[in-house]
Design a protein around this motif. Structure first.
Motif, mmCIF file in Angstrom:
data_model
loop_
_atom_site.group_PDB
_atom_site.id
_atom_site.type_symbol
_atom_site.label_atom_id
_atom_site.label_comp_id
_atom_site.label_asym_id
_atom_site.label_seq_id
_atom_site.Cartn_x
_atom_site.Cartn_y
_atom_site.Cartn_z
ATOM 1 N N THR A 1 37.843 33.009 40.720
ATOM 2 C CA THR A 1 36.488 33.063 41.244
ATOM 3 C C THR A 1 35.723 31.913 40.616
ATOM 4 O O THR A 1 35.580 31.851 39.391
ATOM 5 N N LEU A 2 35.277 30.980 41.429
ATOM 6 C CA LEU A 2 34.542 29.808 40.957
ATOM 7 C C LEU A 2 33.071 29.968 41.301
ATOM 8 O O LEU A 2 32.721 30.382 42.411
ATOM 9 N N MET A 3 32.213 29.630 40.343
ATOM 10 C CA MET A 3 30.769 29.758 40.532
ATOM 11 C C MET A 3 30.186 28.471 41.105
ATOM 12 O O MET A 3 30.550 27.376 40.703
ATOM 13 N N SER A 4 29.277 28.642 42.049
ATOM 14 C CA SER A 4 28.520 27.525 42.603
ATOM 15 C C SER A 4 27.117 27.567 41.987
ATOM 16 O O SER A 4 26.407 28.571 42.133
ATOM 17 N N GLU A 5 26.735 26.488 41.296
ATOM 18 C CA GLU A 5 25.421 26.463 40.648
ATOM 19 C C GLU A 5 24.299 26.360 41.681
ATOM 20 O O GLU A 5 23.263 26.999 41.554
ATOM 21 N N LYS A 6 24.501 25.553 42.724
ATOM 22 C CA LYS A 6 23.451 25.356 43.732
ATOM 23 C C LYS A 6 23.210 26.603 44.573
ATOM 24 O O LYS A 6 22.083 26.907 44.935
ATOM 25 N N LEU A 7 24.306 27.326 44.896
ATOM 26 C CA LEU A 7 24.172 28.514 45.739
ATOM 27 C C LEU A 7 23.974 29.784 44.911
ATOM 28 O O LEU A 7 23.575 30.815 45.448
ATOM 29 N N GLY A 8 24.281 29.726 43.623
ATOM 30 C CA GLY A 8 24.043 30.868 42.739
ATOM 31 C C GLY A 8 24.961 32.044 42.968
ATOM 32 O O GLY A 8 24.563 33.184 42.730
ATOM 33 N N ARG A 9 26.172 31.808 43.401
ATOM 34 C CA ARG A 9 27.122 32.905 43.600
ATOM 35 C C ARG A 9 28.544 32.428 43.375
ATOM 36 O O ARG A 9 28.817 31.231 43.328
ATOM 37 N N GLY A 10 29.455 33.386 43.236
ATOM 38 C CA GLY A 10 30.860 33.063 43.009
ATOM 39 C C GLY A 10 31.664 33.144 44.295
ATOM 40 O O GLY A 10 31.345 33.925 45.195
ATOM 41 N N TYR A 11 32.706 32.332 44.367
ATOM 42 C CA TYR A 11 33.599 32.320 45.523
ATOM 43 C C TYR A 11 35.023 32.543 45.044
ATOM 44 O O TYR A 11 35.496 31.859 44.141
ATOM 45 N N SER A 12 35.705 33.491 45.659
ATOM 46 C CA SER A 12 37.089 33.791 45.315
ATOM 47 C C SER A 12 38.006 32.897 46.142
ATOM 48 O O SER A 12 37.939 32.912 47.373
ATOM 49 N N LEU A 13 38.820 32.105 45.460
ATOM 50 C CA LEU A 13 39.713 31.161 46.123
ATOM 51 C C LEU A 13 41.113 31.281 45.546
ATOM 52 O O LEU A 13 41.290 31.703 44.410
ATOM 53 N N HIS B 1 37.381 19.097 35.592
ATOM 54 C CA HIS B 1 37.205 17.685 35.247
ATOM 55 C C HIS B 1 36.009 17.070 35.974
ATOM 56 O O HIS B 1 35.263 16.271 35.392
ATOM 57 N N ARG B 2 35.805 17.448 37.230
ATOM 58 C CA ARG B 2 34.698 16.882 38.022
ATOM 59 C C ARG B 2 33.361 17.552 37.749
ATOM 60 O O ARG B 2 32.331 17.101 38.233
ATOM 61 N N GLY B 3 33.375 18.659 37.011
ATOM 62 C CA GLY B 3 32.106 19.280 36.638
ATOM 63 C C GLY B 3 31.724 20.485 37.476
ATOM 64 O O GLY B 3 30.545 20.766 37.620
ATOM 65 N N GLY B 4 32.680 21.177 38.042
ATOM 66 C CA GLY B 4 32.380 22.400 38.776
ATOM 67 C C GLY B 4 32.733 22.313 40.247
ATOM 68 O O GLY B 4 33.091 21.258 40.769
ATOM 69 N N LEU B 5 32.606 23.458 40.909
ATOM 70 C CA LEU B 5 32.981 23.573 42.319
ATOM 71 C C LEU B 5 32.112 22.685 43.206
ATOM 72 O O LEU B 5 32.622 22.030 44.119
ATOM 73 N N ASP B 6 30.819 22.633 42.928
ATOM 74 C CA ASP B 6 29.906 21.848 43.766
ATOM 75 C C ASP B 6 30.274 20.367 43.760
ATOM 76 O O ASP B 6 30.350 19.725 44.811
#
Length: 96
Positions: free
Chosen positions: A37-49, A61-66
């Motif tokens: 489950t990765l968190m999106s800072e801009k959307l404020g919710r987690g996504y299960s992938l 390495h790139r600094g998050g899902l966004d």
């Protein structure tokens, strides 16, 4: 459930088992997939992938899902990941 990474598009590869007697039989090399489950800072919710371990390292390495989705090619992403990418773009335009 398909054995394909949702972020990188990595899937099974084929090759040979080679015995000591040099007999060759076909085999499959499966990607190392993990349910995360990765968190999106801009959307404020987690996504299960379901992504590969290499993709998880790339996301960190790139600094998050966004940040990862912003640079990712649309052809590599799954339908679910493309939907998240579109939501991010929509939120970014609404913010500006």
């Amino acid at each position: 459930m398909s054995r394909v990474c949702e972020l990188t598009g990595k899937g099974p590869m084929t090759g040979n088992n080679v015995s000591h007697a040099n007999n060759k039989t076909r085999r499959r090399f499966l990607p190392n997939l993990n349910d995360v489950t990765l968190m999106s800072e801009k959307l404020g919710r987690g996504y299960s992938l379901r992504i590969s371990a290499a993709a998880l390292r790339s996301v960190d390495h790139r600094g998050g899902l966004d940040a990862y989705l912003a640079k990712a090619k649309d052809s590599d992403l799954s339908d679910r990941a493309l939907k998240i990418k579109r939501e991010l773009a929509k939120a970014e335009t609404a913010q500006a």
